[in-house]
Design a protein around this motif. Structure first.
Motif, PDB file in Angstrom:
ATOM      1  N   ASN A 117       0.828  -1.213   0.000  1.00 33.45           N
ATOM      2  CA  ASN A 117       0.000   0.000   0.000  1.00 33.45           C
ATOM      3  C   ASN A 117       0.860   1.259   0.000  1.00 33.45           C
ATOM      4  O   ASN A 117       0.527   2.257  -0.646  1.00 33.45           O
ATOM      5  N   GLU A 118       1.992   1.217   0.708  1.00 34.19           N
ATOM      6  CA  GLU A 118       2.888   2.371   0.703  1.00 34.19           C
ATOM      7  C   GLU A 118       3.567   2.540  -0.651  1.00 34.19           C
ATOM      8  O   GLU A 118       3.706   3.666  -1.152  1.00 34.19           O
ATOM      9  N   ALA A 248       4.236  -3.334  12.982  1.00 34.41           N
ATOM     10  CA  ALA A 248       4.737  -2.901  11.676  1.00 34.41           C
ATOM     11  C   ALA A 248       3.636  -2.520  10.697  1.00 34.41           C
ATOM     12  O   ALA A 248       3.889  -1.793   9.733  1.00 34.41           O
ATOM     13  N   GLY A 249       2.440  -3.010  10.914  1.00 35.88           N
ATOM     14  CA  GLY A 249       1.354  -2.716   9.991  1.00 35.88           C
ATOM     15  C   GLY A 249       0.058  -3.316  10.485  1.00 35.88           C
ATOM     16  O   GLY A 249       0.045  -4.183  11.362  1.00 35.88           O
ATOM     17  N   ALA A 250      -1.054  -2.821   9.932  1.00 37.51           N
ATOM     18  CA  ALA A 250      -2.361  -3.312  10.360  1.00 37.51           C
ATOM     19  C   ALA A 250      -3.349  -3.251   9.217  1.00 37.51           C
ATOM     20  O   ALA A 250      -3.276  -2.360   8.354  1.00 37.51           O
ATOM     21  N   GLY A 251      -4.277  -4.197   9.226  1.00 36.77           N
ATOM     22  CA  GLY A 251      -5.383  -4.210   8.274  1.00 36.77           C
ATOM     23  C   GLY A 251      -6.686  -4.241   9.045  1.00 36.77           C
ATOM     24  O   GLY A 251      -6.938  -5.167   9.813  1.00 36.77           O
ATOM     25  N   PRO A 274       1.334   5.108   8.175  1.00 41.14           N
ATOM     26  CA  PRO A 274       1.978   4.245   7.174  1.00 41.14           C
ATOM     27  C   PRO A 274       1.697   2.761   7.409  1.00 41.14           C
ATOM     28  O   PRO A 274       1.609   2.288   8.546  1.00 41.14           O
ATOM     29  N   ASN A 275       1.567   2.042   6.307  1.00 40.27           N
ATOM     30  CA  ASN A 275       1.362   0.592   6.291  1.00 40.27           C
ATOM     31  C   ASN A 275       0.132   0.155   7.077  1.00 40.27           C
ATOM     32  O   ASN A 275       0.140  -0.844   7.792  1.00 40.27           O
ATOM     33  N   VAL A 276      -0.934   0.920   6.923  1.00 41.10           N
ATOM     34  CA  VAL A 276      -2.232   0.561   7.493  1.00 41.10           C
ATOM     35  C   VAL A 276      -3.251   0.509   6.359  1.00 41.10           C
ATOM     36  O   VAL A 276      -3.395   1.472   5.601  1.00 41.10           O
TER      37      VAL A 276
END
Length: 395
Positions: A117-118, A248-251, A274-276
């Motif tokens: 996504n980033e 580090a990231g989430a959905g 970032p990275n969500v």
């Protein structure tokens, strides 16, 4: 007989119910309590998804309602006890969108591990950021599934096919599929998992069960997913751990507060981190899933209308029915001693020849289906007068 379908339920449901001779009012959005009560006057069947709530007040204010369908997996938006006490069976679609949710989870796990996504955002901004920094394969990493029901179990199988190691935790004793391993506690899972994904139901006991302490126990630079219910995790705690870099990231596909209609404004502290990946509660929103859900739940509603069947109802005794000839009496009642004797005494007083009878109970609710030969004009009225009667319908 009138039907109200809310929240963009697939047209397959409208087709099935209309072709059966029912009058269908299909609307795109959800309704609040007062609006819903007004809209349900004179309506026999209602179909909802997750944003419309059938509260005790709604159910008690709508005496014409004979059944409700949740065109989704969850039923926590319905007061199931109040519906049962009013003799209103509630049906859902526990399996129809399982694959769609699982595929979204798999897609997000890969996207977050590769930070796609980033990369996508930067490309649209004209930035060529060719770098492997922070990008990982999912093969060999450990997926921790919290809630090993239909979705969790199927996700387990697909994740293994990608080369992931799978561990899971569930409060119920569940059979592990493939090489998945059961954890004895949530703490054990959090200590080992590189990716944590929630697939729990919406019961009140699950509210905020995943909060600061649980995020703190996750591995450094782990990934978090929630495609289950919006009230089960602490958004503020997640934001803190994302901004600190611990996670580090989430959905996220579900949120504590969600707009009732498509196109409505949405605001969350999770935006612009970032990275969500944020999606608008679309885990089960594929064409295939919505067609299957529309067909399945509409079929259950229609079966109850035509035969009195309650198979797979989530709140009343279940009876799987067959076609019948003559008169069928559906009697929902309080499950107390002697009720069937009093019920059958009414039939005897009408000289009704019982050709078929079955009874099922669930807690304090009993449900009897009786086929009798001949016509009995006052039968329904007399059965309604029994002290134990919750609802009686003759078809």
């Amino acid at each position: 007989m009138k039907v109200l379908l809310l929240e963009n339920i697939h047209s397959e449901a409208t087709r099935i119910l209309t072709e059966a001779g029912l009058e269908v009012d299909a609307r795109p959005g959800a309704l609040g309590e007062d609006e819903l009560i007004e809209a349900l006057q004179g309506v026999s069947l209602v179909g909802i998804r997750s944003a419309t709530h059938l509260t005790e007040r709604v159910i008690q204010s709508c005496p014409d309602l004979i059944a409700a369908g949740c065109f989704c997996i969850g039923t926590n938006q319905v007061n199931l006890g109040a519906a049962a006490n009013a003799g209103v069976p509630v049906f859902n679609a526990p399996y129809s969108n399982t694959r769609s949710v699982v595929e979204l989870a798999i897609g997000e796990i890969i996207s977050l591990a590769r930070r796609l996504n980033e990369k996508n955002r930067l490309m649209h901004e004209g930035v060529w950021d060719k770098s492997a920094a922070g990008s990982h394969e999912v093969r060999g990493r450990t997926l921790g599934i919290v809630g090993y029901g239909n979705i969790g179990a199927q996700l387990s199988v697909l994740a293994e096919s990608l080369g992931m190691s799978v561990i899971f935790y569930d409060i119920a004793d569940k059979l592990a599929l493939g090489n998945a391993r059961r954890c004895e506690s949530l703490d054990e899972l959090l200590a080992e998992a590189d990716v944590v994904t929630l697939h729990v139901d919406g019961r009140a006991a699950n509210k905020d069960f995943f909060g600061e302490a649980q995020f703190e126990m996750m591995k450094d630079r782990a990934i978090f997913l929630n495609l289950s219910r919006g009230h089960v995790y602490d958004v503020d705690a997640l934001v803190r751990h994302l901004k600190s870099g611990h996670i580090a990231g989430a959905g996220l596909d579900v949120f504590p507060t969600e707009p009732k209609k498509a196109g409505s404004p949405f605001s969350s502290e999770l935006q612009n981190i970032p990275n969500v990946i944020l999606t608008p509660h679309v885990g089960g929103s594929t064409k295939e899933a919505q067609v299957d859900i529309g067909r399945f739940v509409a079929g259950k509603l229609l079966d109850h209308v035509n035969t009195g069947g309650t198979q797979m109802s989530v709140n009343v005794p279940q009876i799987n029915t067959e076609p019948f000839e003559g008169t069928r009496v559906l009697h929902m009642h309080h499950n107390v001693p002697g009720v069937m004797a009093r019920l059958n005494n009414v039939f005897a007083n009408h000289d009704g020849n019982i050709t078929f009878q079955t009874l099922s109970t669930r807690g304090n609710i009993g449900y009897a289906i009786t086929d009798v030969s001949g016509e009995h004009p006052n039968l329904q009225h007399e059965l309604a007068e029994l002290e134990e009667t919750i609802r009686v319908r003759v078809i």
